[in-house]
Design a protein around this motif. Sequence first.
Motif, PDB file in Angstrom:
ATOM      1  N   GLY A   1     -11.310   5.314  28.932  1.00  0.00           N
ATOM      2  CA  GLY A   1     -11.361   5.094  30.369  1.00  0.00           C
ATOM      3  C   GLY A   1     -10.643   3.843  30.842  1.00  0.00           C
ATOM      4  N   SER A   2      -9.597   3.426  30.152  1.00  0.00           N
ATOM      5  CA  SER A   2      -8.876   2.209  30.524  1.00  0.00           C
ATOM      6  C   SER A   2      -8.170   2.364  31.868  1.00  0.00           C
ATOM      7  N   THR A   3      -8.085   1.252  32.588  1.00  0.00           N
ATOM      8  CA  THR A   3      -7.277   1.217  33.808  1.00  0.00           C
ATOM      9  C   THR A   3      -5.851   0.801  33.497  1.00  0.00           C
ATOM     10  N   ASN A   4      -5.653   0.192  32.348  1.00  0.00           N
ATOM     11  CA  ASN A   4      -4.319  -0.179  31.873  1.00  0.00           C
ATOM     12  C   ASN A   4      -4.097   0.559  30.557  1.00  0.00           C
ATOM     13  N   ASP A   5      -3.649   1.818  30.665  1.00  0.00           N
ATOM     14  CA  ASP A   5      -3.620   2.664  29.469  1.00  0.00           C
ATOM     15  C   ASP A   5      -2.378   2.400  28.617  1.00  0.00           C
ATOM     16  N   ALA A   6      -2.459   2.910  27.387  1.00  0.00           N
ATOM     17  CA  ALA A   6      -1.401   2.659  26.406  1.00  0.00           C
ATOM     18  C   ALA A   6      -0.687   3.950  25.992  1.00  0.00           C
ATOM     19  N   LYS A   7      -0.736   4.964  26.835  1.00  0.00           N
ATOM     20  CA  LYS A   7      -0.154   6.257  26.471  1.00  0.00           C
ATOM     21  C   LYS A   7       1.327   6.139  26.116  1.00  0.00           C
ATOM     22  N   ALA A   8       2.079   5.429  26.940  1.00  0.00           N
ATOM     23  CA  ALA A   8       3.519   5.295  26.704  1.00  0.00           C
ATOM     24  C   ALA A   8       3.795   4.552  25.394  1.00  0.00           C
ATOM     25  N   ILE A   9       2.974   3.557  25.100  1.00  0.00           N
ATOM     26  CA  ILE A   9       3.157   2.795  23.861  1.00  0.00           C
ATOM     27  C   ILE A   9       2.872   3.668  22.653  1.00  0.00           C
ATOM     28  N   VAL A  10       1.786   4.440  22.707  1.00  0.00           N
ATOM     29  CA  VAL A  10       1.444   5.313  21.576  1.00  0.00           C
ATOM     30  C   VAL A  10       2.540   6.351  21.363  1.00  0.00           C
ATOM     31  N   GLN A  11       3.120   6.871  22.450  1.00  0.00           N
ATOM     32  CA  GLN A  11       4.170   7.886  22.336  1.00  0.00           C
ATOM     33  C   GLN A  11       5.399   7.369  21.609  1.00  0.00           C
ATOM     34  N   LYS A  12       5.627   6.056  21.629  1.00  0.00           N
ATOM     35  CA  LYS A  12       6.764   5.474  20.914  1.00  0.00           C
ATOM     36  C   LYS A  12       6.679   5.733  19.413  1.00  0.00           C
ATOM     37  N   TYR A  13       5.458   5.940  18.926  1.00  0.00           N
ATOM     38  CA  TYR A  13       5.248   6.058  17.488  1.00  0.00           C
ATOM     39  C   TYR A  13       5.121   7.504  17.014  1.00  0.00           C
ATOM     40  N   GLU A  14       5.322   8.463  17.908  1.00  0.00           N
ATOM     41  CA  GLU A  14       5.131   9.857  17.535  1.00  0.00           C
ATOM     42  C   GLU A  14       6.144  10.342  16.503  1.00  0.00           C
ATOM     43  N   GLN A  15       7.328   9.694  16.425  1.00  0.00           N
ATOM     44  CA  GLN A  15       8.321  10.050  15.430  1.00  0.00           C
ATOM     45  C   GLN A  15       8.128   9.273  14.127  1.00  0.00           C
ATOM     46  N   LEU A  16       7.248   8.281  14.160  1.00  0.00           N
ATOM     47  CA  LEU A  16       7.040   7.428  12.989  1.00  0.00           C
ATOM     48  C   LEU A  16       5.693   7.677  12.307  1.00  0.00           C
ATOM     49  N   LEU A  17       4.732   8.182  13.076  1.00  0.00           N
ATOM     50  CA  LEU A  17       3.389   8.406  12.562  1.00  0.00           C
ATOM     51  C   LEU A  17       2.866   9.763  13.032  1.00  0.00           C
ATOM     52  N   ASP A  18       1.915  10.297  12.311  1.00  0.00           N
ATOM     53  CA  ASP A  18       1.157  11.456  12.792  1.00  0.00           C
ATOM     54  C   ASP A  18       0.061  10.896  13.701  1.00  0.00           C
ATOM     55  N   VAL A  19       0.412  10.657  14.958  1.00  0.00           N
ATOM     56  CA  VAL A  19      -0.489   9.972  15.869  1.00  0.00           C
ATOM     57  C   VAL A  19      -0.808  10.860  17.060  1.00  0.00           C
ATOM     58  N   LYS A  20      -2.066  10.830  17.482  1.00  0.00           N
ATOM     59  CA  LYS A  20      -2.511  11.615  18.629  1.00  0.00           C
ATOM     60  C   LYS A  20      -3.210  10.687  19.615  1.00  0.00           C
ATOM     61  N   TYR A  21      -2.966  10.907  20.883  1.00  0.00           N
ATOM     62  CA  TYR A  21      -3.525  10.061  21.937  1.00  0.00           C
ATOM     63  C   TYR A  21      -4.491  10.878  22.781  1.00  0.00           C
ATOM     64  N   PHE A  22      -5.679  10.329  23.035  1.00  0.00           N
ATOM     65  CA  PHE A  22      -6.691  10.995  23.853  1.00  0.00           C
ATOM     66  C   PHE A  22      -7.186  10.024  24.922  1.00  0.00           C
ATOM     67  N   PHE A  23      -7.433  10.551  26.087  1.00  0.00           N
ATOM     68  CA  PHE A  23      -8.010   9.748  27.171  1.00  0.00           C
ATOM     69  C   PHE A  23      -9.334  10.385  27.579  1.00  0.00           C
ATOM     70  N   LYS A  24     -10.367   9.565  27.673  1.00  0.00           N
ATOM     71  CA  LYS A  24     -11.690  10.059  28.039  1.00  0.00           C
ATOM     72  C   LYS A  24     -12.359   9.074  28.986  1.00  0.00           C
ATOM     73  N   PRO A  25     -13.399   9.497  29.711  1.00  0.00           N
ATOM     74  CA  PRO A  25     -14.137   8.561  30.576  1.00  0.00           C
ATOM     75  C   PRO A  25     -14.769   7.446  29.756  1.00  0.00           C
ATOM     76  N   ASN A  26     -14.943   6.299  30.369  1.00  0.00           N
ATOM     77  CA  ASN A  26     -15.482   5.135  29.671  1.00  0.00           C
ATOM     78  C   ASN A  26     -16.954   5.328  29.316  1.00  0.00           C
ATOM     79  N   GLU A  27     -17.253   5.204  28.008  1.00  0.00           N
ATOM     80  CA  GLU A  27     -18.637   5.256  27.524  1.00  0.00           C
ATOM     81  C   GLU A  27     -18.928   4.154  26.511  1.00  0.00           C
ATOM     82  N   GLY A  28     -17.910   3.425  26.089  1.00  0.00           N
ATOM     83  CA  GLY A  28     -18.110   2.399  25.075  1.00  0.00           C
ATOM     84  C   GLY A  28     -17.542   2.811  23.733  1.00  0.00           C
ATOM     85  N   GLN A  29     -17.377   1.829  22.855  1.00  0.00           N
ATOM     86  CA  GLN A  29     -16.637   2.030  21.625  1.00  0.00           C
ATOM     87  C   GLN A  29     -17.314   2.980  20.642  1.00  0.00           C
ATOM     88  N   GLY A  30     -18.651   2.970  20.595  1.00  0.00           N
ATOM     89  CA  GLY A  30     -19.348   3.858  19.661  1.00  0.00           C
ATOM     90  C   GLY A  30     -19.083   5.319  19.968  1.00  0.00           C
TER      91      GLY A  30
END
Length: 322
Positions: free
Chosen positions: A39-68
Motif C-alpha cells: 500500500g505504498s504511496t511512493n511505489d517501486a513498480k518501475a524500479i522492480v521492472q528494471k530487473y525483470e531481464q536480470l532476475l525472476d522477479v514478480k511485483y505485487f501491490f496490495k492494500p496496507n496491512e503491515g509487514q507480517g
Amino acid sequence: MFFSIIIPLYNRPQEIDELLKTLTHQTYTQFEVLVIEDGSTNDAKAIVQKYEQLLDVKYFFKPNEGQGFARNYGFERAKGDYFVIFDSDCLIPEDYLEIVKNYLFEHHLDAYGGPDAAHQSFTPVQKAISYAMTSPFTTGGIRGNKKHIGQFHPRSFNMGVSREVYEKVGGFILTRLGEDIEYSIRIHENGFKIGLIPAAKVFHKRRTSFSQFYKQLHFFGRARINIYKHFPSELKLVHFFPAAFTCFVLFSVFMNILWPALAYICDFILLVYFVMIFFHSWQVNKSVKVAFFSIIASFIQLTAYGLGFMQDFFKRVVFKQQ
C-alpha cells in the motif's frame, strides 16, 4: 533446491533497488523474487521492472496491512521449496544462497535465521548502529550468535522457512510488534527444527539516523511485551536489562541534583561502561569516529528499548490495559 525470496516493501523504492542489484550477483541462481508493495504511496513498480531481464522477479501491490501480512501474501504465491524473507534495507552477499543451500543439505533445518553485519559502504552512523545491535555490551552479542538465550528465534530481516512449515503452521498472525518471534515460537511448538546458519549473513542498514534508530528500538521494547502477552514463558531476566540500565541513568541524573557525592559513583560506573564500548568498537570497526558514535548508538539502543519496554509493561501487564 529452489528458493522464493519474499520482500515486503513500504515507501522505500531506493532500498529495493539496492537489494535487487545485490541479488543479480548470486552465485546460486535457482530462485525467484517476490516484491510485495504494501500500500505504498511512493511505489517501486518501475524500479522492480528494471530487473525483470536480470532476475525472476514478480511485483505485487496490495492494500496496507503491515509487514507480517505482506509476507503472508508472498507465501501464498511462492513456488519455492524454501521461503527466504529479507527486509528491504538489506544488502545480500553474492554467496548467500550458496551458503544456505549447502548448509541445509548438510544439516536439516525446517527454518533458519542468519546474522547481520555492517557493509563497508555504510556511513559511520550506520556502522555504529550495527555495532550497538550486535555488541556484547548491549545485546550481549546474542543476536546472530550461537550463544542465544533459550530457543533460537530467527529475525525477519534474515529468515527462511520450508514450504512444509508454511503448509502446517501457516504464516504470520501478527503483522508487527514481535511478529517474527511469535512465528518462530509456533514453528518450535509444531515440532520443527530451527537453527542459526552463522555464515548466512546479510548487511542490514537498519536506520540512517539516531532519531530513526530511537523510534525503532522503542518499538522493539514494546514488542517484547507483546510477545509476553502471547507466550509468558518467553520473558527472560535478560530482557529487563535495558529497563534496568534506563532506570540507573535516571537515578544518576537525580543524584547529581539531590546527592552529588553518590552521583560520582554512578557517573564513574557509566563512564567505565562507555569507555569499554568505545575501545571495543574501535577494535572491531578500526575507526575512532565509529567508536565515538557507538557510544551514542549504544545509549540509544538501551534507553529506547528500556522506555518502550517499561511503557507497555506498566500499561499492559501492571494495569491490564489492552
